[in-house]
Design an enzyme around this catalytic site. Sequence first.
Site, short mmCIF file in Angstrom:
data_model
loop_
_atom_site.label_atom_id
_atom_site.label_comp_id
_atom_site.label_asym_id
_atom_site.label_seq_id
_atom_site.Cartn_x
_atom_site.Cartn_y
_atom_site.Cartn_z
N CYS A 272 3.79 7.42 2.34
CA CYS A 272 4.53 8.51 2.37
C CYS A 272 5.66 8.26 3.06
O CYS A 272 5.60 7.71 4.23
CB CYS A 272 3.77 9.77 2.90
SG CYS A 272 2.56 10.39 1.77
N ARG B 299 1.46 -1.05 7.00
CA ARG B 299 2.32 -1.19 7.99
C ARG B 299 2.98 -2.63 8.31
O ARG B 299 4.12 -2.46 8.66
CB ARG B 299 1.52 -0.62 9.38
CG ARG B 299 1.59 0.87 9.18
CD ARG B 299 0.32 1.56 10.22
NE ARG B 299 -1.07 0.89 9.86
CZ ARG B 299 -2.08 0.87 10.65
NH1 ARG B 299 -1.75 1.81 11.72
NH2 ARG B 299 -2.95 0.32 10.29
N SER C 63 0.92 -1.19 0.12
CA SER C 63 -0.15 -0.09 0.05
C SER C 63 0.93 1.18 0.01
O SER C 63 1.96 1.27 0.67
CB SER C 63 -0.95 -0.16 1.27
OG SER C 63 -2.04 0.85 1.19
N PRO C 64 0.41 2.24 -0.81
CA PRO C 64 1.40 3.58 -0.88
C PRO C 64 1.58 3.94 0.92
O PRO C 64 0.56 4.23 1.55
CB PRO C 64 0.44 4.52 -1.67
CG PRO C 64 -0.97 4.01 -1.52
CD PRO C 64 -0.89 2.53 -1.27
N ARG D 74 -8.18 5.14 -5.80
CA ARG D 74 -8.41 5.16 -4.13
C ARG D 74 -9.27 5.84 -3.71
O ARG D 74 -9.39 7.34 -4.08
CB ARG D 74 -6.84 5.27 -3.45
CG ARG D 74 -7.30 5.16 -1.97
CD ARG D 74 -6.08 5.10 -1.07
NE ARG D 74 -5.65 3.80 -0.79
CZ ARG D 74 -5.07 3.02 0.11
NH1 ARG D 74 -4.37 4.22 1.10
NH2 ARG D 74 -4.78 2.01 0.20
N GLN E 265 1.05 6.03 -6.98
CA GLN E 265 -0.15 6.92 -6.57
C GLN E 265 0.12 8.29 -6.87
O GLN E 265 0.98 9.14 -6.41
CB GLN E 265 -0.49 6.71 -5.22
CG GLN E 265 -1.88 7.24 -4.80
CD GLN E 265 -2.00 7.17 -3.31
OE1 GLN E 265 -1.30 7.56 -2.48
NE2 GLN E 265 -3.11 6.64 -3.01
N TYR F 107 -7.95 14.75 0.50
CA TYR F 107 -6.98 15.51 -0.30
C TYR F 107 -7.94 15.81 -1.48
O TYR F 107 -9.01 15.87 -1.73
CB TYR F 107 -5.94 14.59 -0.97
CG TYR F 107 -5.22 14.17 0.13
CD1 TYR F 107 -4.40 15.20 0.73
CD2 TYR F 107 -4.81 12.88 0.59
CE1 TYR F 107 -3.55 14.73 2.05
CE2 TYR F 107 -3.82 12.81 1.58
CZ TYR F 107 -3.35 13.57 2.38
OH TYR F 107 -2.51 13.20 3.53
N ALA G 117 1.87 8.60 -2.27
CA ALA G 117 1.34 9.87 -2.96
C ALA G 117 2.18 10.64 -3.49
O ALA G 117 3.02 11.14 -2.69
CB ALA G 117 0.31 10.41 -1.82
C1 LIG Z 1 3.51 5.86 6.76
C2 LIG Z 1 2.12 5.93 6.13
C3 LIG Z 1 2.15 6.59 4.99
C4 LIG Z 1 0.95 6.67 4.48
N1 LIG Z 1 0.92 7.08 3.08
C5 LIG Z 1 -0.15 6.95 2.15
C6 LIG Z 1 -0.04 7.44 1.07
O1 LIG Z 1 0.91 8.04 0.51
N2 LIG Z 1 -1.17 7.33 0.11
C7 LIG Z 1 -2.40 6.94 0.64
O2 LIG Z 1 -3.34 6.64 0.11
N3 LIG Z 1 -2.44 6.14 1.92
C8 LIG Z 1 -1.32 6.18 2.85
N4 LIG Z 1 -1.14 5.36 3.91
C9 LIG Z 1 -2.18 4.83 4.31
C10 LIG Z 1 -2.11 3.04 3.96
O3 LIG Z 1 -1.80 3.06 2.58
C11 LIG Z 1 -3.04 2.25 4.25
O4 LIG Z 1 -4.29 2.38 3.59
C12 LIG Z 1 -3.24 2.42 5.93
O5 LIG Z 1 -1.97 2.30 6.62
C13 LIG Z 1 -3.93 0.93 6.32
O6 LIG Z 1 -3.30 -0.18 6.01
P1 LIG Z 1 -2.54 -0.84 7.16
O7 LIG Z 1 -3.31 -1.21 8.21
O8 LIG Z 1 -2.13 -2.40 6.32
O9 LIG Z 1 -1.39 -0.05 7.62
C14 LIG Z 1 0.11 5.74 4.55
C15 LIG Z 1 0.16 4.81 5.78
C16 LIG Z 1 1.18 5.12 6.56
C17 LIG Z 1 1.17 4.23 7.75
#
Ligand SMILES: Cc1cc2nc3c(=O)[nH]c(=O)nc-3n(C[C@H](O)[C@H](O)[C@H](O)COP(=O)(O)O)c2cc1C
Length: 373
Positions: free
Chosen positions: A30, A331, A27-28, A234, A104, A186, A62
């Site tokens: 940042c 994560r 998953s994306p 998304r 993304q 966003y 992103a």
């Molecule tokens: C460090 C970090 C950065 C993230 N950056 C983005 C991002 O760039 N774009 C996005 O759509 N979601 C972003 N997310 C959300 C994740 O893509 C994901 O949807 C969210 O963490 C839930 O998934 P998980 O429980 O597997 O962590 C970010 C999450 C984390 C923890």
Amino acid sequence: MPENSTPHLFRPLAQRGLTFKNRVCVSPMCQYQATDGRMTDWHYDHHVRFAMGGVAVGMVEATGVSADGRITHGCTGLWTDAQIAPMSRVTAAYKRYDAIPAIQLGHAGRKASTQRPWDGAQPLTADEGAWPTMAPSAIPVRDGWPTPKAMDEADIERVKSDFKTAAARALAAGFEVVEIHGAHGYLLHSFLSPLSNRRNDSYGGDLEGRMRFPLEVATIVRAAWPAHLPVWYRVSAQDGVEGGLELAEVIELCRRLKTIGIDLVDCSSGGISGSPSLSTVHPGPGFQVPFADAIRSDADIATMAVGFITDPHQAEAILTEGKADMIAIAREHLADPAWTYHAALALNAPDAHALLPHLYHWYLERRAALTKG
Ligand SMILES: Cc1cc2nc3c(=O)[nH]c(=O)nc-3n(C[C@H](O)[C@H](O)[C@H](O)COP(=O)(O)O)c2cc1C
């Protein structure tokens, strides 16, 4: 082993001219480590761990289609050609390990110009290099945040053209899937939500008006991206706030996305008036899976489930029960970049060792043979 005894998580999925070797996507996330939008060595190190761990698709964070579309000064961007080469290193690494690189693309809208999370995630001050933000209407994210400029037609046209140019640069960098960031408060999400869009022109009002800009962006990106490669989108499936965007409206958006050739909807939620659901509620395992399920069945489009999916059996059940087509893991990948390999072992998938790089594969096969003997 016959096809149907292969766990769902390890069955390939074909979309347009691509075949995903399994159903796991990074998953994306940042990283806030870019310099003037350019990736640094950190991004390479971060992604190559996943590339070597067996994922089918690795998605880059992103990435701003313009400098003012970044969330922070540390976010990646694709608004100049100089940003292409450092990304090419990452796409080449994914391809070396038989994974598909995705990116993304987004514009942070009224949530741009903020500090990195560990600095507080508050709006930047002038001393910190704040820049002006824009949004569908002049409504701040919440009290105390800067009031964004309400976008005029020229702003709208400029952002559409920025998405088109950024998509062309993403292609030049070697990406094979592009995901449009329409979630988390966003810019695109802020056009869709009645809480942030109070326009009274053709870009606001009823759902038709509020969908117009996101659909125009999706149409432009789809046209800019080669026909043999997929485009994903998304969504925040709901605002989860009184008077906010409802799932039924997002399902209608997804029906329309399908008709313009979007190949998959990545189903997140929340974020319109601050952090996404993840930081504001206490979600349980797979708390967003019902959104992926509803969108998949009601909009008849492929979906990706995301959010608190950590266990291979949980991921397998989501696919087996027909609630999603892909699984995104954020994560848990940080803790275990070889999550896919470990999931293959846990689910007794055939040829699990082959998910690792060749050289590792050879040693692990030998060890397995010794253990059996
Ligand atoms: C460090 C970090 C950065 C993230 N950056 C983005 C991002 O760039 N774009 C996005 O759509 N979601 C972003 N997310 C959300 C994740 O893509 C994901 O949807 C969210 O963490 C839930 O998934 P998980 O429980 O597997 O962590 C970010 C999450 C984390 C923890």
